[in-house]
Design a protein around this motif. Structure first.
Motif, mmCIF file in Angstrom:
data_model
loop_
_atom_site.group_PDB
_atom_site.id
_atom_site.type_symbol
_atom_site.label_atom_id
_atom_site.label_comp_id
_atom_site.label_asym_id
_atom_site.label_seq_id
_atom_site.Cartn_x
_atom_site.Cartn_y
_atom_site.Cartn_z
ATOM 1 N N ASN A 70 0.821 -1.219 0.000
ATOM 2 C CA ASN A 70 0.000 0.000 0.000
ATOM 3 C C ASN A 70 0.849 1.261 0.000
ATOM 4 O OD1 ASN A 70 -2.446 -1.422 -0.002
ATOM 5 N ND2 ASN A 70 -2.518 -1.503 2.229
ATOM 6 N N GLY A 71 2.004 1.198 -0.683
ATOM 7 C CA GLY A 71 2.884 2.350 -0.759
ATOM 8 C C GLY A 71 3.695 2.609 0.482
ATOM 9 N N ARG A 72 3.624 1.749 1.481
ATOM 10 C CA ARG A 72 4.324 1.944 2.753
ATOM 11 C C ARG A 72 5.528 1.021 2.827
ATOM 12 N NH1 ARG A 72 3.741 -0.320 7.881
ATOM 13 N NH2 ARG A 72 1.981 -1.560 7.136
ATOM 14 N N VAL A 73 6.676 1.575 3.229
ATOM 15 C CA VAL A 73 7.942 0.849 3.290
ATOM 16 C C VAL A 73 8.173 0.355 4.712
ATOM 17 C CG1 VAL A 73 10.447 1.054 3.051
ATOM 18 C CG2 VAL A 73 8.936 2.136 1.373
ATOM 19 N N THR A 74 8.528 -0.933 4.843
ATOM 20 C CA THR A 74 8.834 -1.530 6.144
ATOM 21 C C THR A 74 10.128 -2.334 6.012
ATOM 22 O OG1 THR A 74 6.471 -1.735 6.634
ATOM 23 C CG2 THR A 74 7.988 -2.996 8.001
ATOM 24 N N PHE A 75 11.044 -2.155 6.972
ATOM 25 C CA PHE A 75 12.333 -2.840 6.923
ATOM 26 C C PHE A 75 12.264 -4.157 7.695
ATOM 27 C CE2 PHE A 75 13.674 1.231 5.494
ATOM 28 C CZ PHE A 75 14.840 1.022 4.770
ATOM 29 N N PHE A 76 12.978 -5.141 7.168
ATOM 30 C CA PHE A 76 13.092 -6.462 7.795
ATOM 31 C C PHE A 76 14.295 -6.439 8.733
ATOM 32 C CE2 PHE A 76 14.922 -10.766 7.697
ATOM 33 C CZ PHE A 76 13.850 -11.490 8.194
ATOM 34 N N HIS A 77 14.098 -6.811 10.024
ATOM 35 C CA HIS A 77 15.153 -6.690 11.033
ATOM 36 C C HIS A 77 15.595 -8.029 11.616
ATOM 37 C CE1 HIS A 77 14.776 -2.337 11.052
ATOM 38 N NE2 HIS A 77 13.470 -2.444 11.243
ATOM 39 N N GLN A 78 14.990 -9.115 11.229
ATOM 40 C CA GLN A 78 15.309 -10.397 11.849
ATOM 41 C C GLN A 78 16.383 -11.131 11.054
ATOM 42 O OE1 GLN A 78 11.686 -12.562 12.379
ATOM 43 N NE2 GLN A 78 10.653 -10.906 13.478
ATOM 44 N N ALA A 79 16.694 -12.324 11.521
ATOM 45 C CA ALA A 79 17.672 -13.152 10.826
ATOM 46 C C ALA A 79 17.129 -13.561 9.465
ATOM 47 C CB ALA A 79 18.005 -14.387 11.659
ATOM 48 N N VAL A 80 18.004 -13.549 8.463
ATOM 49 C CA VAL A 80 17.591 -13.830 7.091
ATOM 50 C C VAL A 80 17.470 -15.335 6.919
ATOM 51 C CG1 VAL A 80 18.099 -13.457 4.644
ATOM 52 C CG2 VAL A 80 18.744 -11.735 6.334
ATOM 53 N N GLU B 257 11.806 -18.910 6.715
ATOM 54 C CA GLU B 257 10.585 -18.841 7.517
ATOM 55 C C GLU B 257 10.302 -17.410 7.992
ATOM 56 O OE1 GLU B 257 13.035 -20.908 7.936
ATOM 57 O OE2 GLU B 257 12.154 -22.826 7.290
ATOM 58 N N HIS B 258 11.370 -16.683 8.381
ATOM 59 C CA HIS B 258 11.181 -15.314 8.840
ATOM 60 C C HIS B 258 10.725 -14.395 7.705
ATOM 61 C CE1 HIS B 258 14.044 -15.926 12.528
ATOM 62 N NE2 HIS B 258 12.901 -16.585 12.630
ATOM 63 N N LEU B 259 11.276 -14.579 6.522
ATOM 64 C CA LEU B 259 10.875 -13.749 5.388
ATOM 65 C C LEU B 259 9.426 -14.018 4.990
ATOM 66 C CD1 LEU B 259 14.106 -13.967 3.191
ATOM 67 C CD2 LEU B 259 13.262 -11.959 4.418
ATOM 68 N N ARG B 260 9.021 -15.263 5.047
ATOM 69 C CA ARG B 260 7.630 -15.587 4.724
ATOM 70 C C ARG B 260 6.669 -14.974 5.753
ATOM 71 N NH1 ARG B 260 5.155 -19.958 1.858
ATOM 72 N NH2 ARG B 260 3.033 -20.356 2.628
ATOM 73 N N GLN B 261 7.037 -15.054 7.023
ATOM 74 C CA GLN B 261 6.205 -14.457 8.059
ATOM 75 C C GLN B 261 6.202 -12.935 7.954
ATOM 76 O OE1 GLN B 261 4.283 -16.250 10.173
ATOM 77 N NE2 GLN B 261 3.422 -14.280 10.840
ATOM 78 N N PHE B 262 7.324 -12.367 7.523
ATOM 79 C CA PHE B 262 7.424 -10.919 7.330
ATOM 80 C C PHE B 262 6.411 -10.444 6.288
ATOM 81 C CE2 PHE B 262 9.621 -7.466 4.885
ATOM 82 C CZ PHE B 262 9.457 -6.467 5.831
ATOM 83 N N ILE B 263 6.292 -11.158 5.172
ATOM 84 C CA ILE B 263 5.319 -10.805 4.131
ATOM 85 C C ILE B 263 3.896 -10.946 4.667
ATOM 86 C CG2 ILE B 263 4.352 -11.602 1.949
ATOM 87 C CD1 ILE B 263 6.759 -9.886 1.557
#
Length: 766
Positions: free
Chosen positions: A224-234, A237-243
């Protein structure tokens, strides 16, 4: 006993280290000197941008890996793309010409010695020490984002699907470490509908600053045009939960035996079809959430857990197979779905096609202009005609039988050229008044015959339609259905059957209160983002948000301070208009050399009538004084009495248009005349002052009588009283409105007459 020491002398260690560093620097300089973008593109160093672009297109077409089967085609294509990225940007090209430098992150003039100068700072083998450019995989090149592409394509598309963006650089060892996890995540999320992007920190510095990314590697989510940074371990599973966490809450409603009827009946209020997904997993799958996010403006989504014991009645009623996921789509009929799909491996493409083919009800209610544009599109020359059959009805219970009969008729007539819809007359009064100008409003006490069916075809985006009202009205009887069917058949044979035309206004947005809820949800998301940035102390990335907050607080503070204590200024006068006198000095700038599109409104007056007419003139034109293309002036007829007659004589057909006789025009009284002069196009519009018939007739008789006597009229007979002067400009406001509309007659002049000041002479003999 003698002990023999083996190994090299300690003094040889610094020598070996120096030789090692020297070999690395030689290899780096050699690699940098071998890479020449001019040689790769085959252009000279003085080549222009069109020549560079032409060479790039030819080479890219020749070495594209999909067309060229050479084993080195992929590497060559990457070199060609990199060379064009350097030479197409004047700043990077100048940097390369001076220093042989290709990365914006390095300081100018330090590319050849950076390895030696950073040795002490890179003792722990920081990534900036070994600066070997790594060749990016060709598979990643299709995800590279540019600034214009991001703002034109990716940013609007983020309202339909989330994006996962990686910020990387060619000199980033940490980026290489996360590369395997990134590739696996892309392979898993992209088929589900997640957008993928890669931003090169070296070549797309402007885009990186817009995203707030100042280091590599960084992973960003965009929704929705909003930027959010990923801060956890790459990890995957974390990336999927991030989305999944980026998606709005309550996209999919949990459905059980207790609430499924309420959910299916919500089409009456929401004006949307409903979709139920049956699966044996307790949590809503990410694939289903992404589909719901893409179609959330058209369809409501519900999820049913087949393993839940509270859903047995629901499974039994719709005879659901428990061995494969099943999707049911309902419209107005909540007892029977209009479409069903069932598959073990549910694919995103199948789900998108399933929902997009059924994203409207059988007879949707027109609640806003966007729905009207999609349901009844404007006629295109290369497409078949589409007709909209519109039922104008009311909201009371007495109208339900007619509405139900119209729904049955629409369900039985599923031709692609026909679209059925209905509106509530009370909610869309401007639309109904344009289509039914002579019909009274619907009331609950009115007969069922007051239902009206209109067949229309949209012809332009400006709102023009061709339409025809179905004769006999509509109450849902078999006779009404037969009559409507007959007229639709006549329409398809002869498009000229739509005999009436109208311009429809924009529809009222009946869903406007929902935007308040969306605004509250958006504010809640921003609060969560601020908390997240504070939690991770990411100050550089949250600076835009903090700047916005402090700017809003500053504006509120400034507006709340009583400025009477700060500034003392004279309040503007009411009906104040700046009016300049048209003289031989200001004549050229205010008329002859007036800028294109600008008009000078000139009032003709005399010395005696100056004060009274100027006050009335300012009052009449005050509401138009804010227009930047209008200028206001006055002309003193006592000083320039020859100018007005010269202007009227030079205008084409002035005598006929204004009804002037062959009398001596210089003896006429032009007091109160107003001219709208367009100096660039050399035309004017004329306003003649108001006066009573008796005054006009007596004045003309006195003029003819004095002429017969051979004497000039007296001063008293040529001047109006102050009361008559005040009413000369009574109709000026209406004339100004016609001037702004462009509906006044225009008189062309071949050239503007000269303005010479004449000496005042008395009009009465002593």
């Amino acid at each position: 006993m003698t002990v023999r020491r083996t190994g090299r002398h300690p003094r040889t260690c610094p020598l070996l280290l120096a030789m090692f560093l020297l070999s690395l620097s030689v290899q780096w300089v050699t690699a940098a000197s071998e890479y020449d973008p001019y040689k790769i593109l085959g252009v000279s160093r003085s080549a222009s941008q069109p020549e560079i672009k032409r060479a790039y297109k030819n080479l890219a077409r020749e070495w594209h890996p999909d067309k060229n089967k050479d084993p080195n085609a992929e590497d060559m294509f990457i070199k060609i793309s990199k060379s064009y990225e350097i030479l197409s940007n004047e700043e990077r090209r100048s940097n390369f010409d001076r220093y042989g430098q290709m990365d914006e992150n390095q300081p100018f003039g330090q590319s050849q010695h950076h390895g030696f100068r950073s040795f002490h700072n890179s003792f722990y083998f920081d990534e900036s020490f070994f600066q070997f450019p790594r060749s990016r995989d060709f598979a990643d090149s299709k995800y590279l984002l540019h600034h214009a592409q991001f703002n034109n394509d990716v940013l609007p598309d983020s309202y339909k699907r989330p994006y996962l963006i990686k910020v990387t650089s060619d000199w980033c060892f940490a980026c290489i470490h996360i590369e395997p996890v990134w590739k696996e995540t892309v392979q898993q999320l992209e088929p589900l509908g997640v957008g993928i992007g890669i931003v090169d920190l070296g070549y797309e510095r402007r885009l990186a600053n817009q995203l707030g990314a100042h280091r590599a590697p960084s992973i960003i989510g965009l929704v929705n045009g909003r930027v959010t940074f990923f801060h956890q371990a790459v990890v995957q599973e974390h990336l999927r939960q991030f989305i999944e966490d980026l998606l709005p809450h309550k996209l999919v409603e949990k459905i059980t035996d207790n609430n499924y009827m309420t959910f299916l009946d919500s089409w009456r209020v929401e004006n949307k079809p409903t979709v139920l997904l049956f699966d044996q997993v307790p949590m809503v799958p990410l694939l289903y959430k992404l589909t719901a996010f893409a179609f959330r403006d058209y369809v409501r989504f519900g999820f049913v857990d087949q393993g839940d014991t509270h859903n047995t009645r629901l499974l039994r009623q719709f005879n659901i197979n428990t061995y494969a996921p099943t999707m049911l789509l309902f419209k107005e009929d909540t007892e029977k779905p209009v479409d069903i799909i069932q598959a073990r491996g549910m694919k995103r493409q199948i789900m998108d096609e399933f929902v997009s083919n059924n994203k409207f009800l059988q007879v949707p209610r027109l609640v806003n202009q966007q729905l009207f544009d999609e349901l009844c599109p404007v006629k295109q020359f290369h497409r078949r005609r589409k007709y909209c059959v519109l039922l104008i009805t009311g909201e009371d219970q007495t109208f339900l039988p007619g509405n139900k009969a119209f729904l049955d008729f629409a369900s039985a007539n599923k031709k692609d050229v026909l679209r059925f819809a209905y509106v509530y007359q009370h909610q869309q009064q401007p639309l109904c008044q344009a289509l039914l100008p002579n019909q009274a409003s619907l009331t609950p006490q009115a007969s069922h015959r007051q239902h009206t069916v209109v067949i229309l075809e949209r012809r332009s985006q400006a709102g023009k339609v061709l339409y025809r009202s179905v004769s006999g009205g509509w109450n849902g009887s078999e006779e009404d259905k037969y009559r409507l069917h007959e007229q639709l058949e006549l329409l398809q044979k002869d498009p000229a059957y739509l005999s009436s035309d109208a311009v429809l206004p924009e529809l009222n947005n009946e869903m406007a209160p929902i935007f308040i809820i969306r605004w509250i949800n958006a504010a809640y998301d921003y609060i969560l983002q601020i908390y997240d940035d504070l939690l991770y102390s990411n100050w550089r990335e949250m600076m835009p948000i903090l700047s916005l907050i402090f700017s809003a607080l500053f504006i509120l503070f400034v507006n709340s301070v009583p400025f009477n204590f700060i500034f003392t200024s004279r309040p503007p006068k009411k009906d104040f208009v700046e009016v300049t006198e048209l003289t031989d000095i200001t004549y050229t700038s205010n008329l002859v050399k007036l800028r294109p599109g600008h008009i000078n409104v000139v009032l003709v007056l005399t010395s005696a009538s100056k004060n009274a007419l100027l006050r009335k003139f300012a009052k009449e034109v005050f509401s138009f004084s804010g227009t930047q293309t209008l200028h206001f002036s006055f002309l003193n007829a006592d000083k320039h009495r020859h100018w007005m007659p010269s202007l009227l004589r030079s205008a084409s057909d002035t005598a006929e248009s204004e009804g002037q006789s062959d009398e001596d025009e210089e003896s006429l009284d032009y007091t109160g005349h107003v001219l709208a002069l367009n100096g660039h196009k050399r035309y004017f519009c004329l306003f003649r002052p108001s006066r009573s018939r008796s005054r006009s007739s007596s004045h003309s008789r006195s003029r003819s009588h004095s002429r017969e006597d051979g004497a000039c009229p007296k001063r008293g007979s040529s001047r109006a009283t102050s009361i008559e002067l005040h009413h000369k400009l009574d109709r000026l406001g209406l004339w100004m409105e016609r001037l702004m509309e462009g509906t006044l007659p225009r008189f062309q002049v071949p050239a503007w007459p000269f303005l010479h000041e004449t000496t005042n002479t008395s009009f009465s003999e002593s």
